[in-house]
Design a protein around this motif. Sequence first.
Motif, short mmCIF file in Angstrom:
data_model
loop_
_atom_site.label_atom_id
_atom_site.label_comp_id
_atom_site.label_asym_id
_atom_site.label_seq_id
_atom_site.Cartn_x
_atom_site.Cartn_y
_atom_site.Cartn_z
N VAL A 1 0.87 -1.17 0.03
CA VAL A 1 0.18 -0.18 0.01
C VAL A 1 1.07 1.09 -0.08
N GLY B 1 0.45 5.65 0.07
CA GLY B 1 -0.14 6.91 0.36
C GLY B 1 0.43 7.63 -0.70
N ALA B 2 1.32 9.04 -0.22
CA ALA B 2 1.79 9.95 -0.94
C ALA B 2 3.09 9.64 -1.13
N GLY B 3 3.66 8.34 -0.49
CA GLY B 3 5.30 7.84 -0.72
C GLY B 3 6.10 8.83 -0.22
N THR B 4 5.64 9.68 0.97
CA THR B 4 6.72 10.43 1.54
C THR B 4 7.35 9.84 2.64
N GLY B 5 7.29 8.39 2.99
CA GLY B 5 8.03 8.12 3.97
C GLY B 5 9.48 7.86 3.88
N ASN B 6 10.31 7.90 5.14
CA ASN B 6 12.03 8.05 5.05
C ASN B 6 12.47 6.76 5.14
N THR C 1 5.43 17.01 6.22
CA THR C 1 5.07 16.76 4.67
C THR C 1 3.49 16.93 4.80
N THR D 1 -0.67 11.64 3.14
CA THR D 1 -1.99 11.12 3.33
C THR D 1 -2.24 10.89 4.92
N SER E 1 4.86 8.99 12.94
CA SER E 1 4.96 8.85 14.42
C SER E 1 4.40 10.34 14.96
N VAL E 2 5.14 11.30 14.60
CA VAL E 2 4.92 12.51 15.35
C VAL E 2 4.94 13.74 14.56
N ILE F 1 -6.05 -0.28 5.22
CA ILE F 1 -6.70 0.83 6.09
C ILE F 1 -7.86 1.35 4.72
P1 FAD Z 1 3.44 6.57 2.56
O1 FAD Z 1 4.84 6.92 2.72
O2 FAD Z 1 2.78 6.32 1.26
O3 FAD Z 1 3.20 5.20 3.16
C1 FAD Z 1 3.66 5.00 4.62
C2 FAD Z 1 3.31 3.66 5.16
O4 FAD Z 1 1.99 3.62 5.40
C3 FAD Z 1 3.65 2.52 4.19
O5 FAD Z 1 4.34 1.46 4.95
C4 FAD Z 1 2.56 2.21 3.72
O6 FAD Z 1 2.55 0.93 3.13
C5 FAD Z 1 1.63 2.42 4.68
N1 FAD Z 1 0.15 3.01 4.20
C6 FAD Z 1 -0.24 3.85 3.62
N2 FAD Z 1 -1.50 3.78 3.46
C7 FAD Z 1 -1.93 2.67 4.07
C8 FAD Z 1 -3.46 2.19 4.09
N3 FAD Z 1 -4.37 3.03 3.72
N4 FAD Z 1 -3.43 1.05 4.79
C9 FAD Z 1 -2.30 0.22 5.33
N5 FAD Z 1 -1.13 0.87 5.32
C10 FAD Z 1 -0.78 2.14 4.67
N6 FAD Z 1 6.92 11.84 9.48
C11 FAD Z 1 6.52 12.12 10.62
O7 FAD Z 1 6.00 11.19 11.40
N7 FAD Z 1 6.81 13.40 11.27
C12 FAD Z 1 7.52 14.21 10.42
O8 FAD Z 1 7.56 15.57 10.99
C13 FAD Z 1 7.93 13.87 9.25
N8 FAD Z 1 8.68 14.91 8.42
C14 FAD Z 1 9.15 14.43 7.04
C15 FAD Z 1 9.69 15.43 6.37
C16 FAD Z 1 10.05 15.03 5.27
C17 FAD Z 1 11.05 15.92 4.21
C18 FAD Z 1 10.10 13.70 4.57
C19 FAD Z 1 10.39 13.23 3.32
C20 FAD Z 1 9.32 12.66 5.40
C21 FAD Z 1 8.91 13.02 6.69
N9 FAD Z 1 8.22 12.21 7.51
C22 FAD Z 1 7.43 12.28 8.76
C23 FAD Z 1 7.84 11.01 7.00
C24 FAD Z 1 6.42 10.78 6.13
O9 FAD Z 1 6.34 11.89 5.42
C25 FAD Z 1 5.42 10.99 6.98
O10 FAD Z 1 5.21 9.86 7.93
C26 FAD Z 1 4.06 10.89 6.44
O11 FAD Z 1 2.79 11.09 7.01
C27 FAD Z 1 3.73 9.62 5.47
O12 FAD Z 1 2.59 9.84 4.56
P2 FAD Z 1 2.57 9.26 3.23
O13 FAD Z 1 1.07 9.36 2.72
O14 FAD Z 1 3.51 9.57 2.29
O15 FAD Z 1 2.80 7.75 3.33
#
Ligand code: FAD
Length: 445
Positions: A75, A77-82, A139, A144, A153-154, A205
Amino acid sequence: TTTIWDTIAAELNGIEIITDPTQLAKLSLDYYHFSPILEAQLKDKRGNLVVRPATEAEVMQVAKTCVKHKVPLTVRGAGTGNYGQCIPLEGGVILDTTKMNQIRWIKPGLACVEPGVRMAAFDKQAREIGWELRMAPSTYRTATIGGFIGGGSVGMGSITYGQLRDRGNLRALRVVTLEDEPRVIQLRGDEVQKVNHAYGTNGIITELEIPLAPAYPWAEIIVAFDEFMTAAQFGQALSDSDGIVKKMVSIHAWPIPSYFAALQSYLPQGKHCALLMVSETDLEPLQELVREYGGEITYNKTAQEASKGTSILEFTWNHTTLHARSVDPNLTYLQTFYFTLDRVEHMYHHFGDELAIHLEFLRFGGKAIPAGLQLFRFTTEERLNEIIRYHEENGTGIANPHTYILEDGGRKTIDPEQLAFKKLVDPYGLMNPGKMRAWSQMTND
Ligand code: FAD
């Protein structure tokens, strides 16, 4: 010749599918490259097919097809995980949730949303009735809500509301299973922890109920200090000031401020700084506190002004690392719970110029504590591990951002509840394979 992916695509007729290689490459990766270790391990990983379901019924159809052909499903979302959370280690289907972006309802204190709703877009709606998300990552504009729960997490707001994992910060979930006959499971209360921060390894989810916070008019402020430890003490004092309503307390040791190109006119050479979000109605007591610590306010935007340009949020949390790396791509980071300022001071002196300290204050077990995302120049994996070991031996907690394994990043121990739930909802181990150590160990033994 038809491949299994052609067959799957044909079976999912009616659901948006992406097979273009350039798009596939983009939608297979995240921000794993902040870590040189993960960069080497993950850069070549690709999914075979991206699907974009728009409804829960379509998600169930995707689940059923993946189970039928026993192919991996990851799965996104926006793919911004680290940490490569959404990078498919074994290829397969990538389920992109961004079309599932309906807000079901918002009422004072609580809302129900689909997983692909972007956090800033959500807040825009919620603020119309005076509420907003309790916490959000830097982000915020793109990430998402489902992805934040799955892999985050925070963030801003954590100074008041703690971490996502704290009881109450996630209320209910709907989850689609990967059984032969996929079904929907509803989780409420403590049960949500089965899926909270599980990297999408144990269920898709499809709906979330999340608590909200009152939306104050958040002013954005920068304060400069001559001494780093004075800035850190100010951060603690502001965090402890229950009479000053705030959303973010972020402290940066020089030379970190020099990496913030767009803010240069507010960041005096050689000075350490605090980036703050405080209710604009509380500026008077804030100014008094700044005076007490000998700081100088160099930037002060009202909530209205702040809402127009780039928010200072986008210089804090892991955006600090982003800006640092745009100046020097050899810089990488650590994530640390210092718990006390004594430890911050110890590490500040111990590592000297090798580590530039960046603190984010957050509420932990009812107290405001300093956490950090320190920056350092990567040399070898051995040195990285030495730095981590030194921190751990001195009582800090490291959430290692240089691993894609769920358990190795955060809690360090397996979570029996999450494993048990995975056995139930993903009996074939198709979801984001290779990420949950507990599952890999169980199936290899
Ligand atoms: P994704 O990266 O797409 O997915 C994250 C995880 O969730 C993956 O394992 C995916 O499989 C799972 N997932 C997504 N959708 C579902 C679903 N519907 N059901 C089950 N699993 C799912 N994180 C923080 O916590 N705090 C910060 O302040 C923070 N700052 C950041 C700054 C930068 C510059 C960057 C690049 C990243 C940062 N991050 C931070 C990490 C990340 O951006 C966040 O955790 C963000 O909320 C992830 O959302 P996403 O939609 O990009 O998730």
